[in-house]
Write an enzyme that holds these catalytic residues in place. Structure first.
Site, PDB file in Angstrom:
ATOM      1  N   ASP A  67      99.091  72.202  47.185  1.00 17.88           N
ATOM      2  CA  ASP A  67      97.816  72.539  46.827  1.00 17.88           C
ATOM      3  C   ASP A  67      97.493  74.017  47.318  1.00 17.88           C
ATOM      4  O   ASP A  67      96.573  74.553  47.016  1.00 17.88           O
ATOM      5  CB  ASP A  67      96.615  71.431  46.916  1.00 17.88           C
ATOM      6  CG  ASP A  67      96.459  71.232  48.339  1.00 17.88           C
ATOM      7  OD1 ASP A  67      97.088  71.952  49.413  1.00 17.88           O
ATOM      8  OD2 ASP A  67      95.570  70.485  48.952  1.00 17.88           O
ATOM      9  N   SER A  68      98.625  74.303  48.082  1.00 19.57           N
ATOM     10  CA  SER A  68      98.402  76.041  48.485  1.00 19.57           C
ATOM     11  C   SER A  68      98.639  76.677  47.165  1.00 19.57           C
ATOM     12  O   SER A  68      98.345  77.956  47.177  1.00 19.57           O
ATOM     13  CB  SER A  68      99.546  76.248  49.490  1.00 19.57           C
ATOM     14  OG  SER A  68     100.870  75.694  48.964  1.00 19.57           O
ATOM     15  N   ASP A 106     101.254  67.247  45.512  1.00 18.50           N
ATOM     16  CA  ASP A 106     100.292  67.108  46.492  1.00 18.50           C
ATOM     17  C   ASP A 106      99.101  66.644  45.658  1.00 18.50           C
ATOM     18  O   ASP A 106      98.693  66.957  44.812  1.00 18.50           O
ATOM     19  CB  ASP A 106      99.988  68.452  46.971  1.00 18.50           C
ATOM     20  CG  ASP A 106      99.377  68.597  48.479  1.00 18.50           C
ATOM     21  OD1 ASP A 106      99.293  67.552  48.992  1.00 18.50           O
ATOM     22  OD2 ASP A 106      99.330  69.602  48.863  1.00 18.50           O
ATOM     23  N   LYS A 136     101.970  63.620  48.395  1.00 22.09           N
ATOM     24  CA  LYS A 136     101.292  63.831  49.754  1.00 22.09           C
ATOM     25  C   LYS A 136      99.952  63.794  49.632  1.00 22.09           C
ATOM     26  O   LYS A 136      99.456  64.152  48.722  1.00 22.09           O
ATOM     27  CB  LYS A 136     101.732  65.332  50.134  1.00 22.09           C
ATOM     28  CG  LYS A 136     101.236  65.789  51.484  1.00 22.09           C
ATOM     29  CD  LYS A 136     102.022  67.014  52.198  1.00 22.09           C
ATOM     30  CE  LYS A 136     101.226  68.364  51.505  1.00 22.09           C
ATOM     31  NZ  LYS A 136      99.848  68.727  51.912  1.00 22.09           N
ATOM     32  N   GLU A 138      96.444  64.024  52.667  1.00 21.94           N
ATOM     33  CA  GLU A 138      96.017  64.381  53.945  1.00 21.94           C
ATOM     34  C   GLU A 138      95.321  63.435  54.607  1.00 21.94           C
ATOM     35  O   GLU A 138      94.504  62.601  53.853  1.00 21.94           O
ATOM     36  CB  GLU A 138      94.915  65.644  53.910  1.00 21.94           C
ATOM     37  CG  GLU A 138      95.666  66.914  53.218  1.00 21.94           C
ATOM     38  CD  GLU A 138      94.799  68.172  53.250  1.00 21.94           C
ATOM     39  OE1 GLU A 138      93.612  68.138  53.677  1.00 21.94           O
ATOM     40  OE2 GLU A 138      95.165  69.213  52.977  1.00 21.94           O
ATOM     41  N   GLU A 204     100.800  70.262  60.745  1.00 27.01           N
ATOM     42  CA  GLU A 204     100.308  71.624  60.475  1.00 27.01           C
ATOM     43  C   GLU A 204      99.438  72.212  61.623  1.00 27.01           C
ATOM     44  O   GLU A 204      98.366  71.834  61.875  1.00 27.01           O
ATOM     45  CB  GLU A 204      99.419  71.839  59.339  1.00 27.01           C
ATOM     46  CG  GLU A 204      99.254  73.216  59.087  1.00 27.01           C
ATOM     47  CD  GLU A 204      98.619  73.418  57.632  1.00 27.01           C
ATOM     48  OE1 GLU A 204      98.813  72.613  56.537  1.00 27.01           O
ATOM     49  OE2 GLU A 204      98.184  74.907  57.216  1.00 27.01           O
TER      50      GLU A 204
END
Ligand code: KIV
Length: 287
Positions: A67-68, A106, A136, A138, A204
């Site tokens: 999602d970057s 993501d 992925k 979080e 991270e």
């Protein structure tokens, strides 16, 4: 007669994730085997088919459609506005551009926080419509029901701990896991993700010593970004890695090329040729 010893080769060199000889698509089983062999491996983000094909040809074994993309591809200020539809479109492009890499999609902010059923609905779309091999999300303990649900449904999950950019509004952008309590929480989160069935954990922006301890404590691989040299794998955002990102990049990034300058030079050279009347020439012209 004495037998000559064969030249010493790394045990499973043919199966190596990076530099291996396999041509089929990499799976989470290959990732698990790499941890057993103690092999380090690289991961890059990718957001389009053409760039992904370059990385695939370079042998990058795992590509994250992160999602970057919000900051690095779509022009948003953070990852927060990214939608599932945007991740779907770019993930499908990255899958089409690759033959060997495991493509991880993501789950963006708002596509899994409501609970496991929402997570399953979102992840199912990424697997069915985009063709990703894993997703992925979080969070460790806070995302356990989601991780368990996806794994039970047969969807491999990569967990993301430490600095989790979707929580930037509460967390800010700073090193996580400093101090005993925060370190214990991170270790607990990592173990919880592993116990819930995650196949890998992104760490991270955490202190190197803590990332090393998490890496030693888990049987699944850790993937570091700003987490020091001792994680099993390293990931970078491709536009940072290749020097395309404008402005300030995080200190943990290493820039391996200067694409921003190269592309700017190419655009200026083209414009100068057009303005000066030196493009197109005879070889570019049809009669
Ligand atoms: O979205 C992303 O690119 C990521 C990486 C920084 C791990 O989550």
């Amino acid at each position: 007669m004495t037998l000559q010893a064969a030249p010493k080769q790394p045990a499973d060199s043919g199966k190596a994730l990076y530099g291996g000889k396999g041509t089929r698509r990499i799976t989470v089983h290959d990732i698990a085997a790499a941890k057993e062999r103690g092999e380090k491996w690289p991961m890059l983000t990718a957001y389009d088919a053409m760039t992904a094909s370059v990385f695939d040809e370079a042998g990058i074994p795992v590509m994250l459609v992160g999602d970057s993309m919000g900051n690095c591809h779509l022009g948003y200020e953070s990852t927060v506005p990214v939608t599932l539809d945007e991740v779907l479109i770019l993930s499908a492009a990255v899958v089409r551009g690759t033959r060997r890499a495991l493509v991880v999609g993501d789950l963006p902010f708002g596509s899994y926080q409501e609970g496991p059923v929402q997570a399953l609905r979102s992840a199912t779309r990424l697997v069915k419509e985009a063709g990703v091999g894993a997703v992925k999300l979080e969070g460790g303990e806070r995302s356990l029901p989601q991780t368990e649900m996806l794994v039970q449904a047969g969807i491999p999950v990569m967990s993301h701990l430490g600095l989790t950019p979707q929580s930037v509004n509460t967390m800010g952008y700073r090193v996580q896991g400093r101090g005993d309590e925060a370190a214990h929480r991170l270790l607990r989160d990592a173990k919880a993700a592993q116990d819930a069935g995650a196949f890998a954990v992104v760490l991270e922006l955490v202190p190197a010593e803590l990332a090393a301890e998490v890496t030693r404590s888990l049987h699944i691989p850790t993937i570091g970004i700003g987490a020091g040299p001792d994680t099993d794998a390293q990931v970078l955002v491709w536009t940072d890695m290749a020097g395309l990102t404008g402005g300030k990049v995080p200190r943990f990034t290493k820039q391996y090329a200067d694409l921003r300058r190269t592309l700017g030079d190419a655009a200026r050279a083209f414009a100068d040729d057009v303005v000066g009347g030196t493009f197109p020439q005879e070889e570019h012209t049809f009669h």
